[in-house]
Scaffold this active site. Structure first.
Site, short mmCIF file in Angstrom:
data_model
loop_
_atom_site.label_atom_id
_atom_site.label_comp_id
_atom_site.label_asym_id
_atom_site.label_seq_id
_atom_site.Cartn_x
_atom_site.Cartn_y
_atom_site.Cartn_z
N ASP A 109 0.83 -1.20 0.00
CA ASP A 109 0.00 0.00 0.00
C ASP A 109 0.87 1.25 0.00
O ASP A 109 1.52 1.56 0.99
CB ASP A 109 -0.90 -0.02 1.24
CG ASP A 109 -1.80 1.18 1.34
OD1 ASP A 109 -2.08 1.79 0.30
OD2 ASP A 109 -2.23 1.51 2.46
N ASP A 287 -1.84 6.22 -4.71
CA ASP A 287 -2.22 5.26 -3.67
C ASP A 287 -2.67 3.96 -4.33
O ASP A 287 -3.71 3.91 -4.97
CB ASP A 287 -3.34 5.86 -2.83
CG ASP A 287 -3.83 4.93 -1.73
OD1 ASP A 287 -3.17 3.89 -1.49
OD2 ASP A 287 -4.86 5.24 -1.11
#
Length: 630
Positions: A109, A287
């Site tokens: 992530d 992201d």
């Protein structure tokens, strides 16, 4: 779904070493799973709202951590030598929203910074592969705990450790990570397939105050170049660490600087519709933890304004399925087109000729900056007319010059030294400026001998993102640090609207108060205080409420309950909210009180009939879900 190839460089370096021989890459394949679009081609709104809430909450949590750390971000050594590189094929782990490697079984992530793994003593981590530090000769207890909670209800807490972490054959020695003793329900295996999470942002986002894994690899001179790259596609997706897999792309790469290393924050030129700029000069976070393109409501509304789109009122928009636009993003002069399948999330409702677009608005409802500029907020509005206020400081205290008036205001704010979580609660005040709530309470307290005392009213307000100015009047309890029964968060403050309340808490359209969890209103708020101050605090609350407790329990421990009203109930008499004051009922609540001090411990919500029920434990207290009778 067309491929997205994403390259992230840790530092701005000239490519002088490209002629050196590269070690063979290591790859792990991606497995394609479901998406926000169902097999029938329709959009799963409930799953989309959950993902939207989680992503916004994660980013908001990251900004809070970044502000709290407010330290210079560690930079990698400049004399980096070429070492290994590795490619990690990724698995699409949660409905085309999370990407994780099957070697370490973690979600990779770029929107967070920390490595989190489920621990052997985690009772809520069933279905995950657990890490046992006692089985590792290199594990070191950092003698520190961690708590991470997102606004959507997900969270994790546990102990901090260091150990040797191996990612695709690359070894990070002394890597800090969190060993979870508790996963919330949204991180359990049924909804979160990866065992843990490996953050790939910068140290400034770390709740441990430590290097993320990739920065540790760089500091150890383990990887070839300070680079990692993602290819995200319906097949053949991978994460590559240490160089770029040239076999996965053609043409030249586009480079853009990271403007604020904490997140991977960059500047974009434009978002285009059918070749024409709809939004120009925007800031964005890269992201890998989201499948959406998120923006504030004003910009998102601007994007859809010329597309015959319908605002669903929850961040998503629909537009005719047979006329979906051609969307592209321009960064550093290079145009990156989105495939139609990437932008089109499917029909909504099922069978409709309207489809949901991938560009969604986040946190716009009720958001704005408060008067004075110290804090900003966003509201989660409930059908009962109550709301949750998510509030954050716009800058850390260090942003203001020492000794300056702004620094003194920042450090003197009643919430400045409170830990994240439930921090305060409010009653609705008077909209008539001539009525002084504080005077009424103080006179009542004097007559009753309760010693409750409220400060004179002060003006407050904020500016909405659409420029509308909201005004209110605040009546607050006087802070008495030596007397926990009078502390902020034990006694409520009052907020009386001077401008129409519907501007601040818009219940129209009704979708503003529709939530995927089915929450309709607040069932009760339980305030925890010490046993020695319980009766004194109950006397003060009686003066504040204006009525004695409706119920006093003495069976197991002393507990007081007051019945309250809501601005727009509509849920029936059974939904009357309650204010509960109690001392700790068990050792867990004793520990909570010792760590966080007196204040809100538990909030219960009414949910729609047949909706969510049960208890969710979070690092900051309990949440209870109670179904309304049908």
């Amino acid at each position: 779904m067309h491929s997205l190839f994403l390259t992230v460089s840790i530092a701005i370096l000239t490519v002088l070493a490209t002629a050196l021989p590269r070690p063979p890459p290591v790859s792990i394949p991606l497995r394609k799973r479901a998406s926000l679009t169902g097999i029938d081609g329709s959009f799963d709104l409930e799953r989309g709202l959950l993902h939207l809430a989680f992503t916004e909450a994660k980013i908001s949590s990251g900004f809070r951590t970044l502000a709290k750390n407010s330290n210079p971000v560690a930079t990698p050594p400049r004399d980096i030598r070429r070492r290994d590189s590795g490619s990690i094929p990724l698995a699409d782990g949660n409905n085309n929203m999370l990407w994780y490697g099957t070697i370490s079984v973690v979600d990779f992530d770029t929107g967070s910074a920390d490595l989190i793994l489920p621990g052997a003593d985690c009772s809520t981590c069933s279905g995950h592969t657990l890490y046992n530090p006692n089985a590792s000769s290199t594990a070191v207890d950092r003698n520190a705990t961690f708590m991470l909670s997102y606004g959507d209800g997900s969270g994790v807490q546990g102990e901090q450790y260091m150990d040797t972490v191996v990612v695709a054959g690359l070894t990070a020695v002394g890597q800090a990570f969190g060993l979870a003793s508790q996963y919330s329900s949204t991180l359990q295996a049924s909804t979160f397939p990866p065992d843990g999470l490996m953050g790939m942002a910068f140290e400034g986002l770390s709740i441990y105050g430590a290097n993320p894994v990739v920065q540790t690899l760089i500091a150890n001179n383990v990887i070839s170049d300070p680079i990692f790259a993602f290819k995200i596609s319906s097949s053949g997706s991978e994460l590559r660490i240490g160089d770029i897999n040239s076999a996965l792309y053609s043409g030249s790469l586009t480079y853009t600087p990271v403007t604020n290393p904490g997140f991977w924050l960059i500047q974009g030129d434009s978002i285009n519709i059918n070749g024409n700029p709809a939004i120009t000069q925007f800031t964005t976070i890269v992201d890998t933890g989201t499948t959406l393109i998120l923006g504030d409501q004003t910009r998102v509304g601007q994007f859809y304004s010329g597309l015959n789109a319908t605002d669903l009122g929850n961040g998503f928009y629909t537009l005719p399925c047979n006329s979906m636009p051609s969307v592209s993003i321009t960064i550093e002069g290079t145009v990156f087109p989105l495939s139609s399948s990437t932008f089109n999330f499917g029909a909504y409702p099922t069978g409709s000729d309207q489809c949901v677009g991938a560009v969604a608005g986040t946190g716009s409802l009720g958001r704005g900056t408060h008067a004075g500029g110290l804090t900003a907020n966003a509201l989660v509005i409930l059908a009962s007319g109550t709301y949750l206020e998510l509030i954050s400081f716009t800058h850390p205290a260090s942003h203001y010059p020492p000794g300056s008036p702004d620094r003194q205001k920042r450090e003197g704010n009643p919430w400045a030294h409170k830990d994240p979580g439930w921090i305060d609660y409010a009653f609705l005040g008077s909209s008539d400026r001539s009525i002084s709530i504080s005077r009424i309470i103080n006179e009542r307290a004097q007559a009753e001998g309760s010693d409750a005392h409220y400060c004179p009213e002060v003006d407050g307000g904020r500016i909405r993102q659409d420029g509308k100015v909201l005004k209110w009047v605040i009546s607050s309890p006087a802070q008495a640090s030596e007397d926990e029964a009078g502390n902020r968060g034990v006694l409520p403050f009052f907020c009386g609207d001077m401008t129409p309340r519907k501007w601040r808490v818009p219940l129209d359209p009704p979708s503003n108060a529709q939530h995927s969890s089915g929450v309709r209103g607040v069932a009760h708020v339980r305030v925890l205080t010490g046993r020695e101050s319980l009766e004194r605090c109950a006397a003060k609350l009686t003066s504040v409420v204006g009525d004695p407790p409706a119920e006093v329990r003495t069976s197991s421990s002393l507990e007081y309950t007051w019945l309250l009203e809501t601005p727009a109930s509509g849920l029936g008499v059974v939904s009357t909210p309650r204010l509960v004051l109690s001392a700790p009922r068990n050792l867990e609540e004793d520990a909570y009180l010792d760590e966080r001090g007196p204040g809100i411990y538990e909030v219960a919500f009414w949910t729609k009939p047949g909706g969510k029920e049960g208890v969710s434990a979070t690092p900051f207290g309990r949440i209870i879900w109670q179904g309304l009778p049908s």
